[in-house]
Design a protein around this motif. Structure first.
Motif, PDB file in Angstrom:
ATOM      1  N   GLY A   1     -14.509  -2.910  -5.081  1.00  0.00           N
ATOM      2  CA  GLY A   1     -13.124  -2.864  -4.660  1.00  0.00           C
ATOM      3  C   GLY A   1     -12.798  -1.493  -4.081  1.00  0.00           C
ATOM      4  O   GLY A   1     -13.239  -0.465  -4.608  1.00  0.00           O
ATOM      5  N   THR A   2     -12.031  -1.491  -2.982  1.00  0.00           N
ATOM      6  CA  THR A   2     -11.644  -0.229  -2.352  1.00  0.00           C
ATOM      7  C   THR A   2     -10.133  -0.076  -2.217  1.00  0.00           C
ATOM      8  O   THR A   2      -9.646   1.037  -2.051  1.00  0.00           O
ATOM      9  N   HIS A   3      -9.397  -1.178  -2.300  1.00  0.00           N
ATOM     10  CA  HIS A   3      -7.933  -1.095  -2.199  1.00  0.00           C
ATOM     11  C   HIS A   3      -7.321  -2.372  -2.766  1.00  0.00           C
ATOM     12  O   HIS A   3      -7.830  -3.467  -2.547  1.00  0.00           O
ATOM     13  N   VAL A   4      -6.208  -2.191  -3.476  1.00  0.00           N
ATOM     14  CA  VAL A   4      -5.461  -3.322  -4.023  1.00  0.00           C
ATOM     15  C   VAL A   4      -3.995  -3.132  -3.691  1.00  0.00           C
ATOM     16  O   VAL A   4      -3.421  -2.074  -3.953  1.00  0.00           O
ATOM     17  N   ASP A   5      -3.390  -4.142  -3.084  1.00  0.00           N
ATOM     18  CA  ASP A   5      -1.953  -4.147  -2.790  1.00  0.00           C
ATOM     19  C   ASP A   5      -1.443  -5.531  -3.171  1.00  0.00           C
ATOM     20  O   ASP A   5      -1.385  -6.439  -2.345  1.00  0.00           O
ATOM     21  N   VAL A   6      -1.131  -5.690  -4.463  1.00  0.00           N
ATOM     22  CA  VAL A   6      -0.788  -7.000  -5.004  1.00  0.00           C
ATOM     23  C   VAL A   6       0.474  -6.900  -5.849  1.00  0.00           C
ATOM     24  O   VAL A   6       0.598  -6.018  -6.693  1.00  0.00           O
TER      25      VAL A   6
ATOM     26  N   GLY B   1      -0.849 -10.730  -2.341  1.00  0.00           N
ATOM     27  CA  GLY B   1      -0.998  -9.491  -1.597  1.00  0.00           C
ATOM     28  C   GLY B   1      -2.324  -9.442  -0.877  1.00  0.00           C
ATOM     29  O   GLY B   1      -2.801 -10.459  -0.363  1.00  0.00           O
ATOM     30  N   PHE B   2      -2.928  -8.239  -0.884  1.00  0.00           N
ATOM     31  CA  PHE B   2      -4.164  -8.006  -0.153  1.00  0.00           C
ATOM     32  C   PHE B   2      -5.134  -7.206  -1.017  1.00  0.00           C
ATOM     33  O   PHE B   2      -4.721  -6.406  -1.859  1.00  0.00           O
ATOM     34  N   HIS B   3      -6.403  -7.440  -0.791  1.00  0.00           N
ATOM     35  CA  HIS B   3      -7.448  -6.728  -1.519  1.00  0.00           C
ATOM     36  C   HIS B   3      -8.582  -6.426  -0.541  1.00  0.00           C
ATOM     37  O   HIS B   3      -8.983  -7.299   0.232  1.00  0.00           O
ATOM     38  N   SER B   4      -9.084  -5.193  -0.579  1.00  0.00           N
ATOM     39  CA  SER B   4     -10.204  -4.790   0.269  1.00  0.00           C
ATOM     40  C   SER B   4     -11.422  -4.496  -0.585  1.00  0.00           C
ATOM     41  O   SER B   4     -11.305  -3.985  -1.707  1.00  0.00           O
TER      42      SER B   4
END
Length: 138
Positions: A69-74, A116-119
């Motif tokens: 995981g590199t980014h979480v926007d949830v 949201g979004f997850h990278s």
């Protein structure tokens, strides 16, 4: 990463919330959550979403590859009690080399609980661990 991976890949996973996934069960090392409401923890929801992404990507990884995981926007917009089933659905919306971006959502029996979004990034496990071990030696 196999070349057949394309945006539009969708995957879902479900789990039943148990007592170990509730806010009061979070580690005391974080200040203690023992007096918080006994509902599905945001941290657990995020971990479940990440795991769903990992499962979605597993058939596309080459031997020795993993994703991190590199980014979480949830957002977490609704509480889920113990015993209820939660389903996470992820969709790969962008793929640029080793960088992957997912649109994500989680639902329980009554509706949306988070979205949201997850990278994630594709790594070579052996090289990644060599860097971690070198860092740990400092």
């Amino acid at each position: 990463m196999k070349s057949c991976l394309q945006p539009g890949l969708r995957h879902s996973e479900s789990l039943t919330v148990d007592a170990s996934m509730l806010v009061p069960a979070l580690p005391a090392a974080f200040g203690g959550f023992h007096d918080m409401p006994p509902v599905f923890a945001t941290a657990q929801m995020v971990a479940f979403i990440e795991w769903t992404c990992v499962q979605a990507l597993a058939p596309y990884l080459e031997p020795g590859e993993r994703t991190v995981g590199t980014h979480v926007d949830v957002s977490h917009v609704a509480a889920t009690p113990v015993g209820m089933t939660v389903t996470a659905t992820v969709e790969l919306i962008a793929f640029d080399g080793r960088a992957l971006r997912f649109k994500v959502a989680a639902h329980d029996a009554t509706g949306l609980i988070g979205e949201g979004f997850h990278s994630r990034g594709v790594i070579d496990y052996a090289r990644f661990m060599a860097r971690v071990e070198k860092k740990a030696a400092c």
